[in-house]
Design a protein around this motif. Sequence first.
Motif, PDB file in Angstrom:
ATOM      1  N   ALA A  24      39.806  45.396  41.589  1.00 35.40           N
ATOM      2  CA  ALA A  24      39.003  44.183  41.757  1.00 35.40           C
ATOM      3  C   ALA A  24      38.890  43.890  43.246  1.00 35.40           C
ATOM      4  O   ALA A  24      39.383  42.881  43.745  1.00 35.40           O
ATOM      5  N   VAL A  25      38.270  44.824  43.959  1.00 32.62           N
ATOM      6  CA  VAL A  25      38.059  44.685  45.398  1.00 32.62           C
ATOM      7  C   VAL A  25      36.555  44.707  45.628  1.00 32.62           C
ATOM      8  O   VAL A  25      35.925  45.763  45.524  1.00 32.62           O
ATOM      9  N   PRO A  26      35.953  43.552  45.895  1.00 29.60           N
ATOM     10  CA  PRO A  26      34.493  43.499  46.020  1.00 29.60           C
ATOM     11  C   PRO A  26      33.951  44.346  47.161  1.00 29.60           C
ATOM     12  O   PRO A  26      32.853  44.886  47.081  1.00 29.60           O
ATOM     13  N   PHE A  27      34.745  44.480  48.236  1.00 28.23           N
ATOM     14  CA  PHE A  27      34.302  45.267  49.387  1.00 28.23           C
ATOM     15  C   PHE A  27      35.500  45.601  50.250  1.00 28.23           C
ATOM     16  O   PHE A  27      36.365  44.759  50.476  1.00 28.23           O
ATOM     17  N   LEU A  52      44.732  46.921  41.705  1.00 25.70           N
ATOM     18  CA  LEU A  52      44.402  46.725  43.113  1.00 25.70           C
ATOM     19  C   LEU A  52      43.388  45.598  43.238  1.00 25.70           C
ATOM     20  O   LEU A  52      42.318  45.638  42.625  1.00 25.70           O
ATOM     21  N   GLY A  53      43.749  44.580  44.022  1.00 23.34           N
ATOM     22  CA  GLY A  53      42.848  43.455  44.227  1.00 23.34           C
ATOM     23  C   GLY A  53      42.986  42.913  45.634  1.00 23.34           C
ATOM     24  O   GLY A  53      43.462  43.619  46.530  1.00 23.34           O
ATOM     25  N   VAL A  54      42.577  41.682  45.847  1.00 20.25           N
ATOM     26  CA  VAL A  54      42.679  41.073  47.170  1.00 20.25           C
ATOM     27  C   VAL A  54      43.399  39.731  47.072  1.00 20.25           C
ATOM     28  O   VAL A  54      43.280  39.009  46.076  1.00 20.25           O
ATOM     29  N   LEU A  55      44.155  39.417  48.119  1.00 19.03           N
ATOM     30  CA  LEU A  55      44.849  38.147  48.250  1.00 19.03           C
ATOM     31  C   LEU A  55      44.580  37.588  49.645  1.00 19.03           C
ATOM     32  O   LEU A  55      44.337  38.357  50.586  1.00 19.03           O
ATOM     33  N   LYS A  56      44.645  36.282  49.781  1.00 16.68           N
ATOM     34  CA  LYS A  56      44.498  35.674  51.098  1.00 16.68           C
ATOM     35  C   LYS A  56      45.862  35.652  51.767  1.00 16.68           C
ATOM     36  O   LYS A  56      46.852  35.208  51.182  1.00 16.68           O
TER      37      LYS A  56
END
Length: 224
Positions: A24-27, A52-56
């Motif tokens: 879930a990584v848009p870019f 795999l994703g993104v976190l702030k």
Amino acid sequence: MCGRYTITVTLEELIARYRADHVAVPFHAPRYNVAPGQLVPAVVNDGKANRLGVLKWGLVPPWADDAKIGSRMINARAETLTERPAFRGAIRRKRCLLPADGFYEWKASAGQKRPYRIRLRSGELFSMAGLYETWTSPDGDVLHTCAVVTTAPNRLMADIHDRMPVILRKEDESLWLDRRVQNPAELRRLFVPFPEDEMEAYEVDGRVGNPANDDPLCIERKAT
């Protein structure tokens, strides 16, 4: 402290390295100067597979009144994880991997601070131990954030700074991600400094001090 790092690989390389079944990584593009407050790639395990994703970057505890507290929570000291209210829940059930291939630290010398990039001698990707949390604003907005766990420096780092990120061995990554492990004592052995003979450090240009500079020039060795 770890306040900047690099992850100069493609999304495909990240997926392959962590064998991520769900992405879930848009870019994602190679990053040469990752800074706090930015979205960063992160790996968690759902009990069956890696995701795999993104976190702030900048952890906001669920009980926080304001998301601005995240700017002060970019690092979490390994020695006090079970004592700090912001981290003692996450260390038990919300652990993640933060992929990197180098990090920056500033060395005080002759009244100046000179930036260095520290990486594995092999140049390989490595995983920094991370914690994550989910925060919901009064308006219902949801924020997913993280912090880098830090430890005492090895001999290489001690000449530059008094802290370094916890870098996990590949064989220890599954333990860190295992949600069934909720006793922090079982994780304590992971908090040792990474061996200095497997790392190298070199000085880079001061332009890395500005997060707007995010290009290959950031990681070039400074001419002596």
